[in-house]
Write a protein that holds these residues in place. Sequence first.
Motif, mmCIF file in Angstrom:
data_model
loop_
_atom_site.group_PDB
_atom_site.id
_atom_site.type_symbol
_atom_site.label_atom_id
_atom_site.label_comp_id
_atom_site.label_asym_id
_atom_site.label_seq_id
_atom_site.Cartn_x
_atom_site.Cartn_y
_atom_site.Cartn_z
ATOM 1 N N LEU A 1 0.890 -1.063 0.068
ATOM 2 C CA LEU A 1 -0.046 0.047 -0.031
ATOM 3 C C LEU A 1 1.041 1.184 -0.033
ATOM 4 O O LEU A 1 0.663 2.248 -0.741
ATOM 5 C CB LEU A 1 -0.859 0.071 1.183
ATOM 6 C CG LEU A 1 -2.075 -0.813 1.064
ATOM 7 C CD1 LEU A 1 -3.002 -0.750 2.492
ATOM 8 C CD2 LEU A 1 -3.150 -0.086 0.006
ATOM 9 N N ILE A 2 2.027 1.306 0.685
ATOM 10 C CA ILE A 2 2.780 2.594 1.144
ATOM 11 C C ILE A 2 3.505 2.625 -0.558
ATOM 12 O O ILE A 2 3.548 3.944 -0.799
ATOM 13 C CB ILE A 2 3.915 2.296 2.157
ATOM 14 C CG1 ILE A 2 3.071 1.953 3.411
ATOM 15 C CG2 ILE A 2 4.907 3.324 1.992
ATOM 16 C CD1 ILE A 2 3.833 1.658 4.533
ATOM 17 N N VAL A 3 4.095 1.705 -0.913
ATOM 18 C CA VAL A 3 4.765 1.838 -2.285
ATOM 19 C C VAL A 3 3.571 2.237 -3.340
ATOM 20 O O VAL A 3 4.015 2.971 -4.110
ATOM 21 C CB VAL A 3 5.432 0.484 -2.565
ATOM 22 C CG1 VAL A 3 5.831 0.507 -4.214
ATOM 23 C CG2 VAL A 3 6.565 0.012 -1.744
ATOM 24 N N GLY A 4 2.568 1.600 -3.509
ATOM 25 C CA GLY A 4 1.643 2.027 -4.384
ATOM 26 C C GLY A 4 1.245 3.518 -4.224
ATOM 27 O O GLY A 4 1.343 4.356 -5.288
ATOM 28 N N LEU A 5 0.840 4.011 -3.047
ATOM 29 C CA LEU A 5 0.558 5.259 -2.865
ATOM 30 C C LEU A 5 1.783 6.449 -3.216
ATOM 31 O O LEU A 5 1.573 7.411 -3.791
ATOM 32 C CB LEU A 5 -0.007 5.672 -1.390
ATOM 33 C CG LEU A 5 -1.291 4.962 -1.085
ATOM 34 C CD1 LEU A 5 -1.757 5.163 0.388
ATOM 35 C CD2 LEU A 5 -2.430 5.533 -2.058
ATOM 36 N N ALA A 6 2.956 5.841 -3.129
ATOM 37 C CA ALA A 6 4.000 6.693 -3.260
ATOM 38 C C ALA A 6 4.178 6.988 -4.707
ATOM 39 O O ALA A 6 4.570 8.014 -5.174
ATOM 40 C CB ALA A 6 5.456 5.948 -2.784
ATOM 41 N N ILE A 7 3.958 5.715 -5.464
ATOM 42 C CA ILE A 7 4.018 5.917 -6.948
ATOM 43 C C ILE A 7 3.107 6.936 -7.388
ATOM 44 O O ILE A 7 3.232 7.826 -8.293
ATOM 45 C CB ILE A 7 3.785 4.618 -7.658
ATOM 46 C CG1 ILE A 7 4.888 3.401 -7.286
ATOM 47 C CG2 ILE A 7 3.744 4.732 -9.090
ATOM 48 C CD1 ILE A 7 4.744 2.330 -7.882
ATOM 49 N N VAL A 8 1.865 6.880 -6.764
ATOM 50 C CA VAL A 8 0.863 7.935 -7.210
ATOM 51 C C VAL A 8 1.231 9.353 -6.944
ATOM 52 O O VAL A 8 1.102 10.317 -7.900
ATOM 53 C CB VAL A 8 -0.640 7.714 -6.530
ATOM 54 C CG1 VAL A 8 -1.465 8.731 -6.671
ATOM 55 C CG2 VAL A 8 -1.176 6.361 -6.596
ATOM 56 N N ARG A 9 2.073 9.586 -5.898
ATOM 57 C CA ARG A 9 2.458 10.963 -5.536
ATOM 58 C C ARG A 9 3.461 11.348 -6.325
ATOM 59 O O ARG A 9 3.593 12.653 -6.405
ATOM 60 C CB ARG A 9 2.547 11.167 -4.161
ATOM 61 C CG ARG A 9 1.521 10.960 -3.097
ATOM 62 C CD ARG A 9 1.285 11.217 -1.735
ATOM 63 N NE ARG A 9 1.939 12.601 -1.762
ATOM 64 C CZ ARG A 9 0.973 13.509 -1.577
ATOM 65 N NH1 ARG A 9 -0.244 13.474 -1.769
ATOM 66 N NH2 ARG A 9 1.435 14.858 -1.490
ATOM 67 N N LEU A 10 4.304 10.686 -6.575
ATOM 68 C CA LEU A 10 5.667 11.084 -7.227
ATOM 69 C C LEU A 10 5.619 11.592 -8.487
ATOM 70 O O LEU A 10 4.602 10.953 -9.246
ATOM 71 C CB LEU A 10 6.728 9.930 -7.197
ATOM 72 C CG LEU A 10 7.281 9.671 -5.709
ATOM 73 C CD1 LEU A 10 8.239 8.328 -5.718
ATOM 74 C CD2 LEU A 10 8.339 10.760 -5.066
ATOM 75 N N ASN A 11 6.508 12.451 -9.032
ATOM 76 C CA ASN A 11 6.619 12.814 -10.423
ATOM 77 C C ASN A 11 8.005 12.591 -10.866
ATOM 78 O O ASN A 11 8.210 12.687 -11.938
ATOM 79 C CB ASN A 11 6.152 14.330 -10.500
ATOM 80 C CG ASN A 11 4.816 14.452 -10.444
ATOM 81 O OD1 ASN A 11 4.002 13.776 -10.757
ATOM 82 N ND2 ASN A 11 4.510 15.665 -9.720
#
Lengths: 162, 518, 348
Positions: C24-34
Motif C-alpha cells: 500500500l505504501i509503495v503504491g501510494l508513493a508511486i501515485v504521488r511522485l513525479n
Amino acid sequence: MNGMQFLAGHFNYIVVIILMMTGLYIVISTGNMVKKLTGLGVFQTSVFQLYITMGKVTGGRPPIVAHAPEGAEHAAANGGEHGASTADTAVRMVHDMADVPVNGVIYSNPIPHVLILTGIVVGVATLAVGLALIVRIRETYDSIEEEDVEEAEYKARKAANA
Amino acid sequence: MTMAMALGMIMPILTWAGTHAPPLVVVTPLLAGPIAVFLHKGRLAWAWALAISILTFVFVLLLMPQVIQNGHIAYYMGTWVPPLGIEYRIDSLNLLILLLVSAMGVLSLVFGLPLVENEIEESKRGQFFAAFLLCLAGLLGVTITGDAFNVFVFLEISSIATYVLVSMGAERDRRAYVAAFNYLVMGTIGATFFVIGVGLLYMASGTLNMADIAMHIHGHSDNRVVRAAFAFIVIGLGLKMAMFPLHTWLPSAYARAPSMVGVFLASTATKVAFYAMVRFIFSVFTPGSPFEGAVFDLVLAPMAVAAMIICSVQALYQINIRRLLAYSSIAQLGYMLLGLSMGSIAGVAAGLLHLFNHALMKGALFMGVGKASLRQGVTNVQDLRGLGKTMPLTAASFTVAGLSLIGVPLTAGFVSKYYLVVAALERGWWWAVAALIVSSVLAIFYIGKMLETMYLHEPPKITKSKKTAPQAPAKTSLLALGPLMLMAAANIYFFFDASLPKGLADAAAKALLGGGAS
Amino acid sequence: MNADFITPLDAFTIIDLILMLMLLIVGLAIVRLNDIFAIVMLAGVYSLVSALWFVSLDAVDVAFTEAAVGAGISTVLMLGAMLLSSRTALPAKPVRKWASFFIVLATGAALMYAVTDMPSFGDPLSAPNAYVGLEYLKRSLPDTEIPNVVSSVLASYRGYDTLGETSVILTAGLGVMLILGMGGKINGQLKKKAIDYDNADAQAHHTVLRVVSKMMIPLIVLYGFYVQFHGDFGPGGGFQAGVIIASAVILYALIFGVDAAKAAVPPLVVRIGAALGVLIYGGTGIAGLILGSNYLDYNVLDPHSAPHGQELGIMSIEIGVLITVCSVMLVIFYGFTSRQPDITDKDW
C-alpha cells in the motif's frame, strides 16, 4: 460468522482491491507515458495478487506433490492408476475435508498459479511493445507527455492549413 | 477407376483433416507466422501469408458440414477432458464468425499487396506479414475456444499484434505511434478488466471451461461475485470492441493504421470482441435473470442508442475519410448491441446478422478508400473529387457499400436493419425504431457527402505533391480491384439470398437463448 | 461457499499484513511522485514485495517469475526507456485527477460489493480450491509422473494456453523488431572493436565489475539450466530459465558493451531462436496429431507408457519455451539498445 471472523477471512481481498484501484488510478490520471505503463504494471500485479490470494489453503504447502509413502499409493480417494488420463475422466465436483489431503499433505491450489504465470508473461510482452512505442514517440515529438504531443499536432495542423 | 483410387486416397486425408480441423484452424497461422519473418525476398512473405490464410479458410470450411449436421463440435486439446483440459467448441455462432474472419484474412491479403508495397518499407514486409498472421491466429483462437482463460491468451496475441500493425502506419502518418500507444493502454486496461472478470467467475465456480462455469453458476445469479464478474467482463470486452463510451481509441487507430490493416481490423477485430461478449453473456451467464435483464434495459440499450446517434453525428463532422468511417463503425456497433440488448431470439439473431453485413460494408468501404489512395493519395473527403470519372469501378463499389451502410433496399444492409426493426417492434421498443431511423438519416448525410464529392465535383489536376503516393504498377492495382468488387457484389448478393448468414445467426440465437446452459 | 470455515489468525497472517502494508505504501508513493526514476524503481520494489507475498501464499513458481520478470526485466526495460526521455513527469491537472478518482471509486465499489460473497481466505473447500485444482493435485503424479503440479498443468493439462503465451512473447519480440529495428548487423570493423575489449575505452569501466561478472556469467547460465531441468521437481521451468539466461547476456552487454554481446550472440541467431522455440512447441503438438491422437496429446509420444510420453512432451515444449523466451528477451534488449546512446557511467 461474526464481523471479526468475516474481516479476517476477507481482509486480503479488500487490500488487494485498493491496490488494484491504485494502479488503475495511476494509469488514467497521468499524462506521462512511462508513468502510465508503470501504473498498468501495478494494476496487473495487483490482479495477480487477487488470483493467488484465492488459491491459498490454510496450512497448505506449495503444490509440489511428494510421492506417496510406501504402500499408501492406493489410499488416495480417486487418484487413479497409470493410463487414467482418458478412461477415468470423471472429475468429482463435491468434496469434503477428508478429500483435501493428497498423500496425507495439504497443498495450495495450483490453478491460479498457472494462470498468473501466463498473466505475468503477457504483461511483460505488452510492456515491451508499449515502451518501444514510447521510444518512437519521443523521437518524433521530443516528449512523452500527452499534453505536449497534442500541442505539437495542433500546431502542425494549423501550419498545414495556413 | 483412377477417379475412385484418387478419391480413396483423398478421402482419409479429408476425414483426418476434418477431425482435427479445430486446432488446425488456429495453429496453422500461428506457426506460419514465425516462418514469415524469414521470407523477405520480394513477394515471398506475402505469397506465404496468402497461402496460409487460404489453407486456414479451407479448414474452417471443413468444420461447416460437421457443425450443421451435429449442432456443435467439441475438441479436447491433449485429449484432456474438460474441465481438466482446454476445449474447442464450435457451434453455429462461432462458425459464422470463423467464416467471416478467415475469409476477410484472405481478401485483405489479396487486396493489400499494392498497398503494403506502397506503405511498408521492403525490409519490414516479412515481419509485417508475420504479425498479420499472428493477429489472424489470435482472432480465430478467441472465436473458437470454449475456455474462458484461453480467450484472454488469444485476445492478447491478436491485440499485441494489432498495436504493432497500427504503429506501422507511421511511415505514412507519424500520429500512428500515438494512436497505437493509446490503443495499447486502453486495450490492456480492457484485458485486465476481463481477467478480473474471469478470476471472479473462477472464484464462484472453481472451473474455467465455459460450459462448466455456466452449469455451476446456473441459479446463482444473485451471487454478488457472479454479478461483479458480469460487469467486469462486459466492460473489459466493451473496451476491446469500442463500445460507446469506451470507444475513444478506435477512430485514430483505424485512421492511422496502414490501409490493409484498416480493412482487416474494421471488418474483424471489433466483431470478434462483440462475439466474445455475446458468448459470455448468453452461454456463460444465465440469460433471462432479472439482473441481466436490468443491465440490458438500463445500460446496454441506452448506450447502444447513444452510440447510434452521437457517433453518427460525429461522423458528419469528420474531414478524414477513415475517421469518418471509424465513427460510423462505432455507431453501427450500437445497432448490434441494440439487437443483443433486446435479449430475444429475434433481436440477437438480427444483431448477429448485422455484424456479418457490417463487416461486408465496412470492409468494402475501407478497401475503396485504400484503392483510391493508391492513385490520388486520398485521405480527406475532398480528395475524393471526381473519383466517379477517374476510377469508375472503385467509385461504383464504394457507392454500393455506402448504400448498404445506409440500409437502402437491394443491399444487405437493408436486410439486417429490417430484422432489427422487426425485433424491436416485437418487444415494443418504439424508441429503438426511432433511433434506427434517425441514425440511418444521419448515415444518408455522411455517406451522401462523400458520394456527392465523388460524382458531382471535377477531378483535381493530379499534381505530384509530396504526400501523394507514387502510382502503383497497374497489375497489382488490378489485384486490389478484385476483392473490392467482390465485397461490393456480396453486399448485393446477401440481399437476395441471406440464407447462409441468416440461417447461422438464427440457429445461433436459438441455441444461445433456447437451451440455457448448453 | 463453505460457511463453516474460519480463517485462523496466526504468524502467517501477520507476515501477510506487513507485506500488504508495504504494498500500500509503495503504491501510494508511486501515485504521488513525479520523478520518473523513483517511480520506476518503486515499481520494481512493488513487484519484489509482491513476489515475497506470493512465497508466503505458497505460489513459489509465480514468485520466481514475478521476481525475474516483474522486478528484473521490466525494470531494466523501463530504465532503458527512461534514459531516453525526460526524468520528471508533469503533474496531472486537478480536473483529470478528480475524473480519474471517480472512475476508480466506481470500479472499486463494484469489487467491494462482491467481497461479501467471496470465499474466506484459506478455505480448502471453497469453490476454486475444492474442484479442478484439487483434482490436478491428485492426478498429476499418476498421469504425468511430475511432482510440480504447476509444471504439469502449465505444460500438459493447460498446455494449449502456454502455447498461446509463448506466441504472445514472440509477438512482442516481433513488435519491438518492427517498431525499433534490431540495430542492423554489426560490420567487420565494429566487430573487431567489440571483441577487443581490453582497449582503453573499455578499461574505463570498473575493473572489479568486469572481473566479477566474468566469473558470474557462466554461473548464471548454469543456474538457468538448473532451473530449466529441475522445473519438474521444484519451482522453475522454461520461462524462468529463459529470462535468467537472457539476463546473463544482458549483464555481459552492460559491462562489455552491446557490440561485444552482439558478437557473442548475433541478432540473427536470436531472431531464429525466437521463431524456433514456438515451432518446437507447436511441432510437439503436431507430433500428437501424426501419431493419431489429438493436438498436444503427449501420451502417444511413448507407445509403451503414457506418463513417460507426458514427461517427454513436457520436456520438449519446455525447451521450446526456453528458446523463445530467452531469444525474445534479447531481441527486445537489442532493439532498445540500438536506439539509445550508450549508457555512460555518469548516468548511474
